[in-house]
Design a protein around this motif. Structure first.
Motif, short mmCIF file in Angstrom:
data_model
loop_
_atom_site.label_atom_id
_atom_site.label_comp_id
_atom_site.label_asym_id
_atom_site.label_seq_id
_atom_site.Cartn_x
_atom_site.Cartn_y
_atom_site.Cartn_z
N VAL A 186 0.83 -1.19 0.00
CA VAL A 186 0.00 0.00 0.00
C VAL A 186 0.87 1.25 0.00
CG1 VAL A 186 -1.77 1.30 1.25
CG2 VAL A 186 -1.87 -1.19 1.17
N SER A 187 1.97 1.21 0.73
CA SER A 187 2.89 2.35 0.77
C SER A 187 3.50 2.59 -0.60
CB SER A 187 4.01 2.09 1.79
OG SER A 187 3.47 1.94 3.09
N ALA A 188 3.80 1.50 -1.32
CA ALA A 188 4.35 1.63 -2.67
C ALA A 188 3.33 2.28 -3.60
CB ALA A 188 4.75 0.26 -3.19
N ILE A 189 2.06 1.87 -3.47
CA ILE A 189 1.00 2.43 -4.30
C ILE A 189 0.79 3.90 -3.95
CG2 ILE A 189 -1.46 2.31 -4.91
CD1 ILE A 189 -1.32 -0.68 -4.24
N SER A 190 0.92 4.21 -2.68
CA SER A 190 0.78 5.59 -2.23
C SER A 190 1.82 6.48 -2.90
CB SER A 190 0.93 5.67 -0.71
OG SER A 190 0.79 6.99 -0.26
N GLY A 191 3.02 5.92 -3.07
CA GLY A 191 4.08 6.67 -3.75
C GLY A 191 3.71 6.98 -5.18
N ILE A 192 3.02 6.04 -5.84
CA ILE A 192 2.58 6.25 -7.22
C ILE A 192 1.50 7.32 -7.28
CG2 ILE A 192 1.47 5.20 -9.24
CD1 ILE A 192 2.62 2.51 -8.30
N SER A 193 0.51 7.19 -6.40
CA SER A 193 -0.62 8.12 -6.42
C SER A 193 -0.21 9.55 -6.08
CB SER A 193 -1.72 7.65 -5.46
OG SER A 193 -1.28 7.71 -4.12
N ASN A 194 0.83 9.69 -5.26
CA ASN A 194 1.28 11.03 -4.89
C ASN A 194 1.90 11.79 -6.06
OD1 ASN A 194 0.47 10.79 -2.23
ND2 ASN A 194 2.46 10.04 -1.51
N SER A 195 2.21 11.05 -7.12
CA SER A 195 2.79 11.68 -8.31
C SER A 195 1.74 12.33 -9.19
CB SER A 195 3.56 10.63 -9.14
OG SER A 195 4.58 10.04 -8.36
N TYR A 196 0.46 12.10 -8.89
CA TYR A 196 -0.62 12.62 -9.72
C TYR A 196 -1.67 13.31 -8.86
CZ TYR A 196 1.45 9.36 -13.05
OH TYR A 196 2.34 8.69 -13.84
N ASP A 197 -1.88 14.60 -9.11
CA ASP A 197 -2.89 15.35 -8.37
C ASP A 197 -4.29 14.87 -8.79
OD1 ASP A 197 -1.02 16.90 -7.06
OD2 ASP A 197 -1.00 18.44 -8.64
#
Length: 208
Positions: A186-197
């Motif tokens: 989930v933390s890894a996915i969070s890193g991806i999602s933080n790249s896109y507003d």
């Protein structure tokens, strides 16, 4: 003289064709409000509208990703950007067992639902605002009464249910805690999602 006759005949045929088309369109839109014109036309030609009938059993087919602009849900499905993001998230989901067929939702007519994920069945109630395509899921005690509101979007094979990315990831962390799984993914996915507003995450579901 022949040219004149031919021209008159062509003009008459064009007028008849126009009248038939206009009449067909008038019949199609008769009794339809202006805001529903697109739905009426797409339904008439056999294209699915965005209306989703929720009650029934829905099976997970993959991760759904949507990037929005402002307050408008603007689908970028099919573009290189969203396709790349979906692939990354699907790969991350599969590492922890969230893959096609592994998640199931059953929405009952009585406004209750069950969600089976990681082999555990979670209960709750649902509320769907069809006009705004909003879906609210209220989970029970097992999920600490977590409430989530997202959007439903009809697709050619079923529907997508999309939530604010942070809210969806919080849901996954809670589920993993309940079933005793690590939330590293989930933390890894969070890193991806933080790249896109304005990113929204959720499920691609198909009705059984």
């Amino acid at each position: 003289m022949k040219r004149i006759i031919i021209s008159i005949a062509v003009a008459m045929m064009a007028a008849i064709s126009y009248n038939v088309q206009a009449q067909s369109l008038t019949d199609l839109l008769k009794g339809t409000k202006a805001g529903n014109v697109v739905d009426a036309v797409t339904t008439a030609v056999g294209v699915a509208t965005n209306t989703v009938s929720l009650p029934g059993t829905w099976i997970y087919k993959g991760a759904a990703v949507d990037l929005q602009s402002g307050n408008t849900l603007s689908s970028l499905a099919g573009t290189a950007v969203s396709s790349g993001v979906e692939t990354k998230i699907n790969n991350a989901f599969e590492k922890v067992g969230i893959k096609e067929g592994a998640v199931k939702f059953v929405f009952n007519d009585g406004m209750s639902f069950t969600c089976t994920i990681f082999g555990k069945t979670l209960n709750g109630t649902w509320k769907h605002n069809a006009e705004e395509n909003k879906l609210t899921l209220q989970f029970g005690q097992t999920m600490k009464y977590l409430s989530m509101t997202g959007y439903t979007k009809a697709t050619a094979t079923g529907m997508e249910v999309l939530f604010d990315a942070n809210r969806f990831l919080s849901f996954l962390k809670t589920v993993m805690s309940v079933v005793g799984k690590s939330s590293t993914t989930v933390s890894a996915i969070s890193g991806i999602s933080n790249s896109y507003d304005g990113m929204r995450l959720g499920y691609k579901l198909e009705k059984q």
